[in-house]
Design an enzyme around this catalytic site. Sequence first.
Site, PDB file in Angstrom:
ATOM      1  N   VAL A 121      46.865  43.609  39.703  1.00 44.41           N
ATOM      2  CA  VAL A 121      45.903  43.409  40.795  1.00 44.41           C
ATOM      3  C   VAL A 121      44.467  43.615  40.328  1.00 44.41           C
ATOM      4  O   VAL A 121      43.535  43.000  40.841  1.00 44.41           O
ATOM      5  CB  VAL A 121      46.205  44.381  41.971  1.00 44.41           C
ATOM      6  N   HIS A 178      41.429  33.316  40.037  1.00 43.95           N
ATOM      7  CA  HIS A 178      41.030  34.232  41.106  1.00 43.95           C
ATOM      8  C   HIS A 178      39.561  34.549  40.868  1.00 43.95           C
ATOM      9  O   HIS A 178      39.202  35.568  40.314  1.00 43.95           O
ATOM     10  CB  HIS A 178      41.889  35.494  41.056  1.00 43.95           C
TER      11      HIS A 178
END
Length: 314
Positions: A121, A178
């Site tokens: 993450v 991302h």
Amino acid sequence: MAHKRKKIAVIGAGFVGSTTAHWAAQKELGDVVLLDVNEGAAIGKSLDLFQSAPIENFDSKVKGTANYADIQDSDVVIVTAGMPRKPGMSRDELVGINAKIVKDVCAGIKQYAPNSVVIVVCNPMDVMAVYAKQQLGFPRERVIGMGGCLDSARFRAFIAEELNVSVKDVTGVVLGNHGDAMMPVVRTASVGTTPITDLLSADKIKAIVARTKQAGAEIGGHLKTGSAYYAPSRGAVEMAEAILKDQKRILPVAVELNGEFGVNDGLMVGVLAKLGGAGMEQIIDFKMNADEKAEFDKSVEAVRALVSTLKTVQ
């Protein structure tokens, strides 16, 4: 013989990590271990979360620690440890700082949870996922980056808000990197089963796409210090749940591409994949049109450029 409960290790007890532990425990996905170099923070937050169990009615045990031996035999390890992106700081600048943290984390995972599925993450996620995979030496099925679940949730939230409809009836995915070159797929986004292109003007759609790409920065700008944590942590737990329950969910996640979509140099890029008990079980061959392929290729280049900064980190 005692039945083995599922076990989730969350590395990093900052806002993202502690909220990840919160969602996972609340959903009773298994027992949760929250690990941080700041042992006091990990233990204190875990005790606090555990004490909510009688009210929320969950039976997951929650343990805080600074000792990697406590993550022994975890089914899923969620890596949130790392510095958050500060306002004005690019994701690239984070590479050097967070790679060193990820290296230590991976050593602990390799030793104590060598069969786990690892969800990365921490930012910059694309690069940290590649670096974690290199450090771990796990097969690509078991190292997955969380970016697409978060970005897709933002995309869907903004569509629902614009049309004043339930988020439950909005579908939409974001592929690619991302970061600023992410790729919200407008063509397949829908409300009910109606394409959003039938419901929104081109300008409105363009604004939603732009806001989706800048959603993290928008939140950071308001917070001044720190960055988003409710939606990122929930995205990680969506992935963990699919794996722990062998759900065969089709989710947008970052995985190493071995020739899919023309990418074969070990890059991890956001694609649609099936997540189940073995981790990433299948990459969905999303048929892109020419415009989408061009945008996806740009996104891949953005990841490649970021990954190249890793060579200076050793």
